[in-house]
Design an enzyme around this catalytic site. Sequence first.
Site, short mmCIF file in Angstrom:
data_model
loop_
_atom_site.label_atom_id
_atom_site.label_comp_id
_atom_site.label_asym_id
_atom_site.label_seq_id
_atom_site.Cartn_x
_atom_site.Cartn_y
_atom_site.Cartn_z
N ARG A 82 0.86 -1.18 0.00
CA ARG A 82 0.00 0.00 0.00
C ARG A 82 0.90 1.23 0.00
O ARG A 82 1.72 1.42 0.90
CB ARG A 82 -0.89 0.00 1.24
CG ARG A 82 -1.85 1.18 1.34
CD ARG A 82 -2.62 1.13 2.65
NE ARG A 82 -3.38 -0.09 2.78
CZ ARG A 82 -3.46 -0.81 3.90
NH1 ARG A 82 -2.81 -0.43 4.98
NH2 ARG A 82 -4.18 -1.91 3.94
N ARG A 152 -1.03 6.35 9.59
CA ARG A 152 -1.04 5.82 8.23
C ARG A 152 -1.32 6.93 7.21
O ARG A 152 -1.32 8.11 7.54
CB ARG A 152 -2.06 4.69 8.14
CG ARG A 152 -1.71 3.54 9.10
CD ARG A 152 -2.58 2.35 8.90
NE ARG A 152 -2.18 1.22 9.74
CZ ARG A 152 -2.72 0.01 9.67
NH1 ARG A 152 -3.67 -0.25 8.79
NH2 ARG A 152 -2.31 -0.96 10.47
N LYS A 216 -2.73 0.86 15.21
CA LYS A 216 -2.78 1.71 14.02
C LYS A 216 -3.50 3.02 14.33
O LYS A 216 -4.35 3.09 15.22
CB LYS A 216 -3.48 0.98 12.88
CG LYS A 216 -4.92 0.58 13.15
CD LYS A 216 -5.46 -0.25 12.00
CE LYS A 216 -6.87 -0.73 12.31
NZ LYS A 216 -7.40 -1.59 11.24
N LYS A 218 -5.19 6.60 12.28
CA LYS A 218 -5.61 7.13 10.99
C LYS A 218 -6.01 8.60 11.12
O LYS A 218 -6.70 8.98 12.07
CB LYS A 218 -6.80 6.32 10.44
CG LYS A 218 -6.44 4.85 10.19
CD LYS A 218 -7.64 4.06 9.72
CE LYS A 218 -7.27 2.60 9.45
NZ LYS A 218 -8.44 1.80 9.01
N CYS A 436 -14.63 -3.84 0.74
CA CYS A 436 -13.20 -4.05 0.93
C CYS A 436 -12.74 -5.17 -0.02
O CYS A 436 -13.53 -5.78 -0.72
CB CYS A 436 -12.91 -4.43 2.38
SG CYS A 436 -13.58 -6.04 2.87
N CYS A 442 -7.08 -11.40 1.32
CA CYS A 442 -6.97 -10.93 2.70
C CYS A 442 -7.04 -12.11 3.68
O CYS A 442 -8.00 -12.88 3.67
CB CYS A 442 -8.09 -9.94 3.03
SG CYS A 442 -8.00 -9.34 4.74
N CYS A 481 -15.00 -8.91 6.98
CA CYS A 481 -14.76 -9.21 8.40
C CYS A 481 -15.10 -7.95 9.19
O CYS A 481 -15.42 -6.91 8.60
CB CYS A 481 -13.31 -9.65 8.62
SG CYS A 481 -12.12 -8.28 8.70
N CYS A 485 -12.55 -2.14 6.99
CA CYS A 485 -11.90 -1.50 5.84
C CYS A 485 -12.89 -0.96 4.82
O CYS A 485 -12.62 0.03 4.16
CB CYS A 485 -10.94 -2.48 5.16
SG CYS A 485 -9.60 -3.02 6.24
#
Length: 572
Positions: A82, A152, A216, A218, A436, A442, A481, A485
């Site tokens: 990414r 990110r 993470k 964002k 996603c 994935c 899931c 995303c």
Amino acid sequence: MSNEKSPHVVEGQLSDNERLKRESRHLRGTIEQDLKDDLTGGFNGDNFQLIRFHGMYQQDDRDLRAERAKQKLEPLQNVMLRARLPGGVITPEQWLVIDKFAEEHSIYGSIRLTTRQTFQFHGVLKPDIKMMHQTLNKTGIDSIATAGDVNRNVLCTSNPVESEVHQQAWEWAAKISEHLLPKTRAYAEIWLDGEKVESTEQEVEPILGDNYLPRKFKTTVVIPPQNDVDVHANDLNFVAIAENGQLIGFNVLVGGGLAMTHGDTTTYPRKADDFGFIPLEHTLAVAEAVVSTQRDWGNRVNRKNAKTKYTLERVGVDTFKAEVEKRAGVSFAESRPYEFTGRGDRFGWVEGIDGKHHLTVFIENGRILDFPNKPLKTGCAEIAKVHQGDFRLTANQNLIIAGVPADQKDKIEALAVQYGLIQADTSLQRKDSMACVSLPTCPLAMAEAERYLPDAVTELESLLAKHNVANDSIIFRVTGCPNGCGRAMLAEVGLVGKGPGKYNLHLGGNREGTRIPRMYRENISEQEIMASLDELIGRWAQERNANEAFGDFVIRKDIVKPVVDSARDFYE
């Protein structure tokens, strides 16, 4: 961490990811040695996780697992990369480079536009990984900190119409991205053959800390009235406030996030809190203060509760805000008024106040590939060869051909039509739908998303037509899931994968992206989903108020109760 004795630090045995980061020598691990191991197509031990900090995930094609196991072969290990692309801006020259690399070195041959406003390569094999980084670097792109426990890729509203405000907002997105990057030289050493630091103990991570963030993180910059970056899906958001066509500051929103874990009621999606207004000159200090507070107070014991949203719930919004003010040396003023009126992309041509023209084209699922009768990848490359402006990737997986002079419009549009980038029969519903990646690449996927979406939208289109509301649409999103995303937890109808062919059906988000939907039915099949929507769309068509959106209708009719405080009422 600077505040280890703070009462806000969670005590207990640290998660193993904390050991991994602490022992990584500032994210180096033994990645370099692993690259030379040709006995496996993957990465060993800690390196499996550490490559994420360099923008990659190790994956395999799950469709091929069983057959390869029969042949006594390991799974077809590869990486997804990414890119870091603050605000999603990319030049035609850069586009042609990534197009060529995808064609020659990805086992899928595609470019994937993501909900993080960047592109991904899927299916890059180990011998090509280093070349991939060096190829991108030569054109001015990297993948530093696009995954892992760091800040990110920074998003920015794709709004080139109000040119000056957009340019200023995009510049701040780039500044925030650079300011919050890891300072380690590991990326340059490993992938770009950079000069090695003699002792990693000399390196300092003043913002992220030597153990990086608990989880993470964002960040977005958003320009009202378009909430196209979905601010409530992010830890930190800067809402642009303009006066007389000039950016003067930001309202700061903190603590949004959509991920949860099936069966764990201590996890939930959460909207961001509005901390208040700051003038432009305090932007980087406030960004750093929010990140460092989360660094020091975030949960390093339980990763499922490690995101900023849980820190705010645990310590209190006012306490967290006061700490940010203390660290930044500023006080938040009262928030300036703003309104979100929508979050979709504006398709077709629009003219900016600078006289330049911008064409937004719909890319279903963000997958740029040459499909039968729709050679999108070739079309984008052909446009890149003649385009004089730039490209802008949107957080809704679409593409803007931006900065087109008036005398080039006809040429660009003719190419877009020729290669299927403009299709007159694309419905409003299809444009308001998103998924996603999910299967087959994935590793977290429980159910289909990208591969299910086109057929699901076709069924949804049929239901709208059946009930005579074909000119309307519903914000519809699918995730394979519960990690969020595809941002289903901000949809009017959100499907969250539970198992093969099974989803939880959530209803009641709104078109502006400021309300979280509630689960309506659990673990149901695709057929059961469409049967439920058939009934509900029928009621909406007959019983709604004038121009009432589907999500607002199901709340008003008490089909689901609104989620007001998700930490306390999401599972009611």
